[in-house]
Design a protein around this motif. Sequence first.
Motif, mmCIF file in Angstrom:
data_model
loop_
_atom_site.group_PDB
_atom_site.id
_atom_site.type_symbol
_atom_site.label_atom_id
_atom_site.label_comp_id
_atom_site.label_asym_id
_atom_site.label_seq_id
_atom_site.Cartn_x
_atom_site.Cartn_y
_atom_site.Cartn_z
ATOM 1 N N PHE A 1 0.853 -1.175 0.000
ATOM 2 C CA PHE A 1 0.000 0.000 0.000
ATOM 3 C C PHE A 1 0.899 1.240 0.000
ATOM 4 N N PRO A 2 0.737 2.145 -0.970
ATOM 5 C CA PRO A 2 1.698 3.247 -1.109
ATOM 6 C C PRO A 2 1.682 4.285 0.008
ATOM 7 N N TYR A 3 0.653 4.248 0.842
ATOM 8 C CA TYR A 3 0.563 5.232 1.933
ATOM 9 C C TYR A 3 0.639 4.520 3.281
ATOM 10 N N LEU A 4 1.408 3.425 3.313
ATOM 11 C CA LEU A 4 1.506 2.616 4.517
ATOM 12 C C LEU A 4 1.992 3.470 5.688
ATOM 13 N N GLY A 5 1.320 3.355 6.815
ATOM 14 C CA GLY A 5 1.668 4.143 7.985
ATOM 15 C C GLY A 5 0.751 5.329 8.198
ATOM 16 N N ASP A 6 -0.034 5.686 7.172
ATOM 17 C CA ASP A 6 -0.949 6.831 7.308
ATOM 18 C C ASP A 6 -2.130 6.531 8.219
ATOM 19 N N PHE A 7 -2.444 5.241 8.361
ATOM 20 C CA PHE A 7 -3.621 4.859 9.145
ATOM 21 C C PHE A 7 -3.190 3.838 10.205
ATOM 22 N N GLY A 8 -2.771 4.353 11.349
ATOM 23 C CA GLY A 8 -2.200 3.494 12.386
ATOM 24 C C GLY A 8 -3.235 2.935 13.335
ATOM 25 N N PHE A 9 -4.246 2.294 12.786
ATOM 26 C CA PHE A 9 -5.321 1.757 13.624
ATOM 27 C C PHE A 9 -4.852 0.608 14.507
ATOM 28 N N GLY A 10 -5.429 0.547 15.705
ATOM 29 C CA GLY A 10 -5.392 -0.643 16.527
ATOM 30 C C GLY A 10 -6.796 -1.220 16.566
ATOM 31 N N ASP A 11 -6.939 -2.413 17.116
ATOM 32 C CA ASP A 11 -8.255 -3.057 17.147
ATOM 33 C C ASP A 11 -9.290 -2.220 17.902
ATOM 34 N N ASP A 12 -8.873 -1.630 19.015
ATOM 35 C CA ASP A 12 -9.824 -0.829 19.806
ATOM 36 C C ASP A 12 -10.288 0.391 19.026
ATOM 37 N N GLU A 13 -9.379 0.999 18.269
ATOM 38 C CA GLU A 13 -9.744 2.181 17.480
ATOM 39 C C GLU A 13 -10.703 1.807 16.354
ATOM 40 N N VAL A 14 -10.470 0.659 15.724
ATOM 41 C CA VAL A 14 -11.391 0.196 14.695
ATOM 42 C C VAL A 14 -12.763 -0.068 15.306
ATOM 43 N N ARG A 15 -12.785 -0.678 16.478
ATOM 44 C CA ARG A 15 -14.060 -0.963 17.140
ATOM 45 C C ARG A 15 -14.820 0.333 17.442
ATOM 46 N N SER A 16 -14.132 1.330 17.969
ATOM 47 C CA SER A 16 -14.810 2.567 18.370
ATOM 48 C C SER A 16 -15.238 3.413 17.174
ATOM 49 N N ASN A 17 -14.574 3.209 16.028
ATOM 50 C CA ASN A 17 -14.923 3.969 14.818
ATOM 51 C C ASN A 17 -15.652 3.116 13.784
ATOM 52 N N TRP A 18 -16.185 1.985 14.230
ATOM 53 C CA TRP A 18 -16.745 1.001 13.298
ATOM 54 C C TRP A 18 -17.827 1.593 12.392
ATOM 55 N N ALA A 19 -18.770 2.321 12.955
ATOM 56 C CA ALA A 19 -19.886 2.831 12.148
ATOM 57 C C ALA A 19 -19.395 3.747 11.036
ATOM 58 N N ARG A 20 -18.413 4.596 11.331
ATOM 59 C CA ARG A 20 -17.871 5.505 10.310
ATOM 60 C C ARG A 20 -17.089 4.724 9.257
ATOM 61 N N LEU A 21 -16.274 3.781 9.708
ATOM 62 C CA LEU A 21 -15.445 3.017 8.780
ATOM 63 C C LEU A 21 -16.277 2.117 7.868
ATOM 64 N N HIS A 22 -17.451 1.715 8.350
ATOM 65 C CA HIS A 22 -18.279 0.771 7.584
ATOM 66 C C HIS A 22 -19.599 1.394 7.129
ATOM 67 N N ALA A 23 -19.568 2.700 6.901
ATOM 68 C CA ALA A 23 -20.762 3.366 6.357
ATOM 69 C C ALA A 23 -21.077 2.863 4.954
ATOM 70 N N GLY A 24 -20.087 2.344 4.254
ATOM 71 C CA GLY A 24 -20.304 1.861 2.893
ATOM 72 C C GLY A 24 -20.911 0.481 2.821
ATOM 73 N N ASP A 25 -20.432 -0.433 3.669
ATOM 74 C CA ASP A 25 -20.913 -1.816 3.563
ATOM 75 C C ASP A 25 -21.858 -2.227 4.691
ATOM 76 N N ALA A 26 -22.016 -1.364 5.690
ATOM 77 C CA ALA A 26 -22.945 -1.638 6.807
ATOM 78 C C ALA A 26 -22.716 -3.015 7.418
#
Length: 257
Positions: A7-32
């Motif tokens: 991925f050419p922008y590796l490091g731009d998105f330093g998510f951890g599992d907890d951050e993905v969990r807390s931002n789940w609705a925003r991150l998955h607005a496309g696929d629900a």
Amino acid sequence: MGKWAAFPYLGDFGFGDDEVRSNWARLHAGDAEPLPADSAVLHAWTLYHRGEFQQAVQAGLAAGGGGITVANKAACIYATYLEKKERTRLELFQEVAQRAEAQAAREPNNAGAWHHRGYALGRYSQAISVAKALAQGLGSKVKESFEKAIRLNPRHADAHIALGAFHAEVIDKVGPLIGGMTYGAKKETGLTLFRQALALNPRSAIGLIEYANGLVMLEGEGRLAEATALYEQAAAIEPLDATQRLDVALAQAELEE
């Protein structure tokens, strides 16, 4: 599975599992997609959102169950944006289509499985030419897959986008008469699907891009100014994750040409 391109922008998105969990609705607005209860599946999604697509596929397949959905999505995004070898791209789309079809057979109410089946077959069709794919009967499978995904999950914005693109591309390639009579493709249906997708997920860069492309395919060059404005909106979006970064980069590159 050989080593995939990074991925050419590796490091731009330093998510951890907890951050993905807390931002789940925003991150998955496309696929629900529903938030997974399985920690291994959640971690596979974290790898996906960071842009570690090969690792996401491996982790998703190892987790099984809902991990298959992550693996299929990661493979599709990688093949669409980053894989340079056409033969490898086609093989990846075929693998996803087969996995997604098997997943849908096991879980017929899984909207994600149907969507990835349609997405993989649709991208494969674009690669070999839409006209050739229609002649092989792939068009009906693509349409059926996205329609099932939407019926099962009406908030699946990405399926709306993809089905809208199907209507636009079929009409663009074979015309409204044959497209409508033979493949059920309709201009107004396609345009409505794009608008519904953006109503569900207004910050979808790929939704704006595909709507722009669809406007020109369905209504001609008289809509170029509007299409350009949609590309400009897509290019200005602040991406939430790796996939959206690739979508925004696509819009930016098209505007520079």
